[in-house]
Motif scaffolding. Structure first.
Motif, PDB file in Angstrom:
ATOM      1  N   ASP A  52       0.831  -1.202   0.000  1.00 14.43           N
ATOM      2  CA  ASP A  52       0.000   0.000   0.000  1.00 14.43           C
ATOM      3  C   ASP A  52       0.869   1.257   0.000  1.00 14.43           C
ATOM      4  OD1 ASP A  52      -2.247  -1.580   0.106  1.00 14.43           O
ATOM      5  OD2 ASP A  52      -2.293  -1.591   2.302  1.00 14.43           O
ATOM      6  N   GLY A  53       0.263   2.374  -0.387  1.00 13.33           N
ATOM      7  CA  GLY A  53       0.959   3.648  -0.334  1.00 13.33           C
ATOM      8  C   GLY A  53       1.944   3.835  -1.469  1.00 13.33           C
ATOM      9  N   GLN A  54       2.862   4.790  -1.280  1.00  8.50           N
ATOM     10  CA  GLN A  54       3.880   5.110  -2.279  1.00  8.50           C
ATOM     11  C   GLN A  54       5.245   5.161  -1.610  1.00  8.50           C
ATOM     12  OE1 GLN A  54       2.821   8.592  -4.762  1.00  8.50           O
ATOM     13  NE2 GLN A  54       0.843   8.589  -3.707  1.00  8.50           N
ATOM     14  N   GLN A  55       6.267   4.808  -2.378  1.00  8.47           N
ATOM     15  CA  GLN A  55       7.632   4.866  -1.874  1.00  8.47           C
ATOM     16  C   GLN A  55       8.555   5.372  -2.978  1.00  8.47           C
ATOM     17  OE1 GLN A  55       5.999   1.647  -1.671  1.00  8.47           O
ATOM     18  NE2 GLN A  55       5.115   2.290   0.276  1.00  8.47           N
ATOM     19  N   THR A  56       9.580   6.124  -2.580  1.00  6.11           N
ATOM     20  CA  THR A  56      10.633   6.532  -3.512  1.00  6.11           C
ATOM     21  C   THR A  56      11.985   6.293  -2.844  1.00  6.11           C
ATOM     22  OG1 THR A  56      10.588   8.836  -2.737  1.00  6.11           O
ATOM     23  CG2 THR A  56       9.196   8.285  -4.626  1.00  6.11           C
ATOM     24  N   LEU A  57      12.868   5.588  -3.541  1.00  9.97           N
ATOM     25  CA  LEU A  57      14.179   5.242  -2.986  1.00  9.97           C
ATOM     26  C   LEU A  57      15.088   6.459  -2.918  1.00  9.97           C
ATOM     27  CD1 LEU A  57      16.173   2.990  -2.082  1.00  9.97           C
ATOM     28  CD2 LEU A  57      16.839   2.802  -4.491  1.00  9.97           C
TER      29      LEU A  57
END
Length: 329
Positions: A52-57
């Motif tokens: 779920d949600g968003q991620q950016t490395l």
């Protein structure tokens, strides 16, 4: 760039030799023959974050003892802000820890910097506060391999002016971390500052100034530290009145030594309009419409625009030497 042309005869001889070697079963060099075994197979991909949600490395680093660290931004489903999260894979293990939240209330472009040491320690730093009310602060959290835990965020440096960069970090082999950053009034008065965190200490040293400018801003800044603690900081100063760039440097002989006074590196360069900087990096994108911002990525937002000469106003493009995304708090 001119292309090198191989002579036909030379190419034919080289090809013939290769074919002969393969045909006769010539043994390949041991390094090449053992590459697959020495490199080893890759593991099956695993997710560090939820579905779920968003991620950016942001970054991944491997400490000298084999401990791996991953750092990213996370926005939970239906959340309005982003968090800085990290996971750790201990040396010799194939299992990553559960995500750990270092900071909350960030935005999707907030900058954070990760550095690791040879003995498995790590430090993450980021900015908090605002230049509008003079509350800018660089915070830092550290990973202690002895306790397998992150420390609570602590102040690395504070600044009551309009602008401050996220610190650059590097570590010596003994676990001493060094930070460098710039801070200023958002127009033409800037200092390059540094502080260190000794092994076992919880508090950073008192900041000291490596160099200053009263005619512009710090265009880019970087840091390198040798295993023995010798350090070199290099920065690019933009003169807002002449549009000229001057590269300066300061050095330190060891983690305990006092840094030298700043010295200018040979040569100058110009950047006009949307031109490229000395490093050859492309101009950075501007901030979102309606949000006043420092022209360079990763800068805090000044409270109000400052008057500049027309020539300086045309030269607002930024090198990506920092390789940091735009800041936010």
């Amino acid at each position: 760039m001119a292309l090198k042309k191989r002579r036909p005869k030379t190419a034919a001889v080289a090809l013939a030799a290769t074919v002969a070697a393969v045909s006769l079963g010539t043994t390949l060099p041991s390094a090449a023959a053992g590459y697959t075994a020495s490199a080893g197979p890759w593991s099956t991909a695993v997710a560090l974050t939820g579905a779920d949600g968003q991620q950016t490395l942001i970054d991944v680093q491997l400490a000298g003892d084999g401990t791996a660290f991953a750092l990213w931004r996370d926005k939970a489903a239906r959340a309005t802000g982003w968090d800085f999260q990290t996971a750790v894979r201990p040396a010799g293990s194939a299992t990553w820890s559960a995500p750990h939240t270092l900071a909350t209330g960030r935005d999707k472009n907030s900058a954070a910097v990760l550095a690791v040491s040879a003995d498995g320690r790590a430090v993450v730093t980021w900015l908090d506060g605002s230049g509008a009310d003079g509350s800018l602060v660089a915070l830092a959290a550290g990973w202690n391999p002895a306790t397998a835990a992150w420390s609570a965020p602590a102040t690395l440096a504070a600044w009551d002016g309009l602008d401050m960069s996220a610190p650059r970090l590097a570590a010596a082999a003994d676990g001493t971390f060094t930070a460098v950053w710039d801070q200023g009034d958002g127009y033409r008065n800037y200092d390059v500052r540094t502080a260190t965190l000794a092994p076992g200490d919880r508090a950073w040293s008192a900041p000291r100034t490596l160099g200053s400018t009263a005619t512009g801003s710090i265009w880019s800044l970087d840091l390198a530290v040798a295993p023995g603690g010798a350090a070199t900081a290099v920065w690019d100063e933009l003169n807002r009145f002449t549009d000229e760039h001057t590269v300066s440097t300061a050095t330190r002989a060891s983690a305990q030594a006092t840094a030298s006074d700043a010295a200018r590196a040979p040569g100058r360069s110009r950047a006009r309009g949307g031109g490229r900087s000395r490093t050859g990096s492309a101009p950075a994108p501007l901030a979102a419409p309606g949000r006043p911002a420092h022209p360079c990525p990763g800068r805090s937002r000044p409270a109000r625009p400052r008057p500049v000469r027309p020539s300086a106003a045309l030269s607002i493009s930024c090198s990506q030497t920092r390789r940091l995304p735009a800041r936010g708090s």
